[in-house]
Every structure is written in structure tokens, then in C-alpha cells.
Motif scaffolding. Structure first.
Motif, PDB file in Angstrom:
ATOM      1  N   TRP A   1      48.367  75.350 -12.253  1.00 38.82           N
ATOM      2  CA  TRP A   1      48.443  76.229 -13.116  1.00 38.82           C
ATOM      3  C   TRP A   1      48.962  77.961 -11.551  1.00 38.82           C
ATOM      4  O   TRP A   1      48.510  78.319 -11.302  1.00 38.82           O
ATOM      5  N   PRO A   2      50.722  77.526 -11.833  1.00 39.96           N
ATOM      6  CA  PRO A   2      51.133  78.570 -11.265  1.00 39.96           C
ATOM      7  C   PRO A   2      50.566  80.073 -10.744  1.00 39.96           C
ATOM      8  O   PRO A   2      50.226  80.875 -12.766  1.00 39.96           O
ATOM      9  N   GLU A   3      51.162  81.278 -10.559  1.00 41.66           N
ATOM     10  CA  GLU A   3      50.098  82.411 -10.225  1.00 41.66           C
ATOM     11  C   GLU A   3      51.852  81.987 -11.824  1.00 41.66           C
ATOM     12  O   GLU A   3      52.933  82.641 -11.401  1.00 41.66           O
ATOM     13  N   GLY A   4      51.114  83.921 -12.614  1.00 43.23           N
ATOM     14  CA  GLY A   4      51.680  84.058 -13.756  1.00 43.23           C
ATOM     15  C   GLY A   4      52.732  83.203 -14.660  1.00 43.23           C
ATOM     16  O   GLY A   4      52.882  83.333 -16.307  1.00 43.23           O
ATOM     17  N   ALA A   5      51.746  81.978 -14.846  1.00 40.24           N
ATOM     18  CA  ALA A   5      52.171  80.983 -15.955  1.00 40.24           C
ATOM     19  C   ALA A   5      50.578  81.500 -16.866  1.00 40.24           C
ATOM     20  O   ALA A   5      49.642  81.879 -16.090  1.00 40.24           O
ATOM     21  N   GLU A   6      51.049  80.726 -18.007  1.00 39.86           N
ATOM     22  CA  GLU A   6      49.850  81.285 -18.559  1.00 39.86           C
ATOM     23  C   GLU A   6      48.079  80.390 -18.755  1.00 39.86           C
ATOM     24  O   GLU A   6      47.041  79.996 -19.191  1.00 39.86           O
ATOM     25  N   GLY A   7      48.962  78.899 -18.562  1.00 36.83           N
ATOM     26  CA  GLY A   7      47.762  77.698 -18.168  1.00 36.83           C
ATOM     27  C   GLY A   7      48.144  76.934 -17.126  1.00 36.83           C
ATOM     28  O   GLY A   7      49.242  77.480 -16.479  1.00 36.83           O
ATOM     29  N   PRO A   8      48.026  75.417 -17.062  1.00 36.68           N
ATOM     30  CA  PRO A   8      47.945  74.826 -16.372  1.00 36.68           C
ATOM     31  C   PRO A   8      49.386  74.700 -17.063  1.00 36.68           C
ATOM     32  O   PRO A   8      49.495  74.254 -17.462  1.00 36.68           O
ATOM     33  N   GLN A   9      50.036  74.339 -15.209  1.00 39.09           N
ATOM     34  CA  GLN A   9      51.408  73.617 -16.158  1.00 39.09           C
ATOM     35  C   GLN A   9      51.776  71.946 -15.471  1.00 39.09           C
ATOM     36  O   GLN A   9      51.187  70.870 -14.475  1.00 39.09           O
ATOM     37  N   ASN A  10      51.989  71.257 -16.710  1.00 44.11           N
ATOM     38  CA  ASN A  10      52.080  69.761 -16.738  1.00 44.11           C
ATOM     39  C   ASN A  10      53.198  69.101 -17.573  1.00 44.11           C
ATOM     40  O   ASN A  10      53.083  68.310 -18.150  1.00 44.11           O
ATOM     41  N   GLY A  11      54.400  70.333 -17.312  1.00 43.10           N
ATOM     42  CA  GLY A  11      55.773  69.022 -17.927  1.00 43.10           C
ATOM     43  C   GLY A  11      55.486  69.130 -19.888  1.00 43.10           C
ATOM     44  O   GLY A  11      54.519  70.116 -19.876  1.00 43.10           O
ATOM     45  N   GLU A  12      55.993  68.072 -19.785  1.00 43.73           N
ATOM     46  CA  GLU A  12      55.668  67.882 -21.554  1.00 43.73           C
ATOM     47  C   GLU A  12      54.036  67.534 -21.945  1.00 43.73           C
ATOM     48  O   GLU A  12      53.390  67.174 -23.434  1.00 43.73           O
ATOM     49  N   PHE A  13      53.207  67.214 -21.416  1.00 44.12           N
ATOM     50  CA  PHE A  13      51.786  66.768 -21.374  1.00 44.12           C
ATOM     51  C   PHE A  13      50.683  68.006 -20.751  1.00 44.12           C
ATOM     52  O   PHE A  13      49.996  67.724 -19.944  1.00 44.12           O
ATOM     53  N   PRO A  14      50.897  69.633 -21.706  1.00 47.23           N
ATOM     54  CA  PRO A  14      49.639  70.451 -21.566  1.00 47.23           C
ATOM     55  C   PRO A  14      48.475  70.154 -21.502  1.00 47.23           C
ATOM     56  O   PRO A  14      47.993  69.246 -21.908  1.00 47.23           O
ATOM     57  N   PHE A  15      48.198  70.708 -20.360  1.00 44.22           N
ATOM     58  CA  PHE A  15      46.529  70.864 -20.068  1.00 44.22           C
ATOM     59  C   PHE A  15      45.794  71.836 -20.560  1.00 44.22           C
ATOM     60  O   PHE A  15      46.338  73.099 -19.964  1.00 44.22           O
ATOM     61  N   TYR A  16      45.417  72.341 -21.602  1.00 49.21           N
ATOM     62  CA  TYR A  16      44.035  73.484 -22.014  1.00 49.21           C
ATOM     63  C   TYR A  16      42.475  72.960 -21.789  1.00 49.21           C
ATOM     64  O   TYR A  16      42.569  72.939 -21.756  1.00 49.21           O
ATOM     65  N   VAL A  17      43.484  74.626 -20.801  1.00 47.57           N
ATOM     66  CA  VAL A  17      41.179  74.665 -20.135  1.00 47.57           C
ATOM     67  C   VAL A  17      40.280  75.134 -20.910  1.00 47.57           C
ATOM     68  O   VAL A  17      40.965  76.585 -21.680  1.00 47.57           O
ATOM     69  N   ALA A  18      39.467  75.224 -20.513  1.00 42.87           N
ATOM     70  CA  ALA A  18      38.405  75.420 -21.626  1.00 42.87           C
ATOM     71  C   ALA A  18      38.023  77.147 -21.701  1.00 42.87           C
ATOM     72  O   ALA A  18      38.692  77.824 -20.624  1.00 42.87           O
ATOM     73  N   GLU A  19      36.878  77.019 -22.327  1.00 39.25           N
ATOM     74  CA  GLU A  19      36.759  79.105 -22.677  1.00 39.25           C
ATOM     75  C   GLU A  19      35.915  79.383 -21.107  1.00 39.25           C
ATOM     76  O   GLU A  19      35.098  78.709 -21.006  1.00 39.25           O
ATOM     77  N   GLY A  20      36.740  80.330 -21.052  1.00 38.48           N
ATOM     78  CA  GLY A  20      35.468  81.536 -19.484  1.00 38.48           C
ATOM     79  C   GLY A  20      36.488  80.985 -18.546  1.00 38.48           C
ATOM     80  O   GLY A  20      36.158  81.793 -17.764  1.00 38.48           O
ATOM     81  N   PHE A  21      37.622  80.300 -18.510  1.00 35.24           N
ATOM     82  CA  PHE A  21      38.033  79.601 -17.358  1.00 35.24           C
ATOM     83  C   PHE A  21      39.283  81.364 -16.895  1.00 35.24           C
ATOM     84  O   PHE A  21      40.110  80.873 -17.864  1.00 35.24           O
ATOM     85  N   THR A  22      39.822  81.168 -15.933  1.00 37.09           N
ATOM     86  CA  THR A  22      40.835  82.160 -15.592  1.00 37.09           C
ATOM     87  C   THR A  22      41.772  81.433 -14.652  1.00 37.09           C
ATOM     88  O   THR A  22      40.921  80.822 -13.916  1.00 37.09           O
ATOM     89  N   ARG A  23      42.693  81.983 -14.083  1.00 37.27           N
ATOM     90  CA  ARG A  23      43.175  81.127 -13.085  1.00 37.27           C
ATOM     91  C   ARG A  23      42.753  80.983 -11.604  1.00 37.27           C
ATOM     92  O   ARG A  23      42.477  80.075 -11.049  1.00 37.27           O
TER      93      ARG A  23
END
Length: 183
Positions: free
Chosen positions: A118-140
């Protein structure tokens, strides 16, 4: 008395016919599977799956992970909405599908250190064309700290194009998020 005997014989005959019709139509879908999951030295959990329904195409599947004290995690899904289970049309096929669904070696994320960055400044973890969506409550920060702790992970297919991932820390299973993949 004779009338009761005749009614009893007719009921038995009708029950047998209904059972044969149910078997020809795929029958009830009451199937279970169970596998051990040993994520770390000294810890053994059991992953169980089961279905219940009038037939396998319209059944509900449950996944339950148990530790020594009882249920650590449980979730239910319509079989038609889970890629691993949707094509199982009868109890025999469903038994095989359930065994594959709960196999801990079926996923590519064995520990939290294998989660996508999860790069700094990104909205979420980066995994190319297969996004990973974090569960509620996670911050970077909480997500990156979890990655660093290298905790055991169990992922299972929870839809047609995604899998849910859980982390095991201090004997507690918690949802990390959902990894999408092509269907």
C-alpha cells in the motif's frame, strides 16, 4: 384397522416414489468436508464446509474455522454465487468442490507479508489489475504494520471473482480484506 394399514402402505409407497424423484432431480444437498489448517507451530485449526438445500444449485454453503476453544470464524454463501461451488450439480460433485474450497494450500497469500503493498499516498493496496480491498477499519498504517508482523493468512473464494483473506494473530482470526481475480 384395515384402512390404517392401507393408508400406511400407500404412504410408504408414496414416500419411496418421492425419494426416487428427489434423487433423479439431484436430491437434497447436505454435504460436508473438513480439513486441518496448521498455520504456525503449535496451532492447529479445522476448516469445515457444508451445504444445505433442496438441491446443490440452490443450497447455502457455510465455511467454519474452529480452534481448540470453538468457532473462530463462520460465514455463509449461496452456492450459486461462489465460483468454486457454482458448478457442482449433485452431492458427489459438491463434496469434491467443498474439499477444494477449504484447502489452505489453494491460495497464494500464506502470510501477511505476502499481501500487496500500500504505497504512501495511494487509496489502497496496489496489486495491478487485481485490486485488494481492505476490510473496514484499516488505515495504511494498520495494514502495513500487519504486513510486517508476517501473520498466517487463510484465504478462500467468496464470490465469482474474489477471495476473502483472514489473518491469525494471537489465536484470533480477523478479516483483512478481499482480493479480486479474473473469473
Amino acid at each position: 384397522m384395515r384402512g390404517l394399514v392401507i393408508v400406511g402402505i400407500l404412504a410408504l409407497g408414496l414416500g419411496g416414489c418421492l425419494q426416487q424423484m428427489n434423487e433423479r432431480a439431484g436430491g437434497r444437498c447436505e454435504v460436508t468436508a473438513s480439513k486441518p489448517w496448521t498455520p504456525a507451530a503449535g496451532s492447529e485449526l479445522t476448516v469445515e464446509a457444508g451445504t444445505l438445500g433442496a438441491d446443490c444449485e440452490h443450497a447455502v454453503a457455510t465455511i467454519v474455522i474452529r480452534d481448540q476453544s470453538g468457532v473462530a470464524y463462520a460465514q455463509a454463501y449461496p452456492t450459486a454465487q461462489v465460483m468454486d461451488l457454482a458448478q457442482a450439480r449433485d452431492s458427489r460433485a459438491m463434496r469434491t468442490a467443498l474439499g477444494e474450497w477449504i484447502q489452505s494450500a489453494n491460495h497464494t497469500i500464506d502470510t501477511t507479508s505476502a499481501l500487496p503493498d500500500w504505497p504512501e499516498g495511494a487509496e489502497g493496496p496496489q496489486n495491478g489489475e487485481f485490486p485488494f480491498y481492505v476490510a473496514e477499519g484499516f488505515t495504511r498504517e494498520t495494514y502495513m504494520a500487519l504486513r510486517e508482523r508476517n501473520a498466517p493468512v487463510f484465504c478462500y473464494v467468496q464470490g465469482m471473482e474474489s477471495e476473502k483473506c483472514l489473518a491469525l494473530e494471537d489465536g484470533v482470526l480477523s478479516e483483512i480484506g478481499i482480493q479480486s481475480f479474473p473469473g
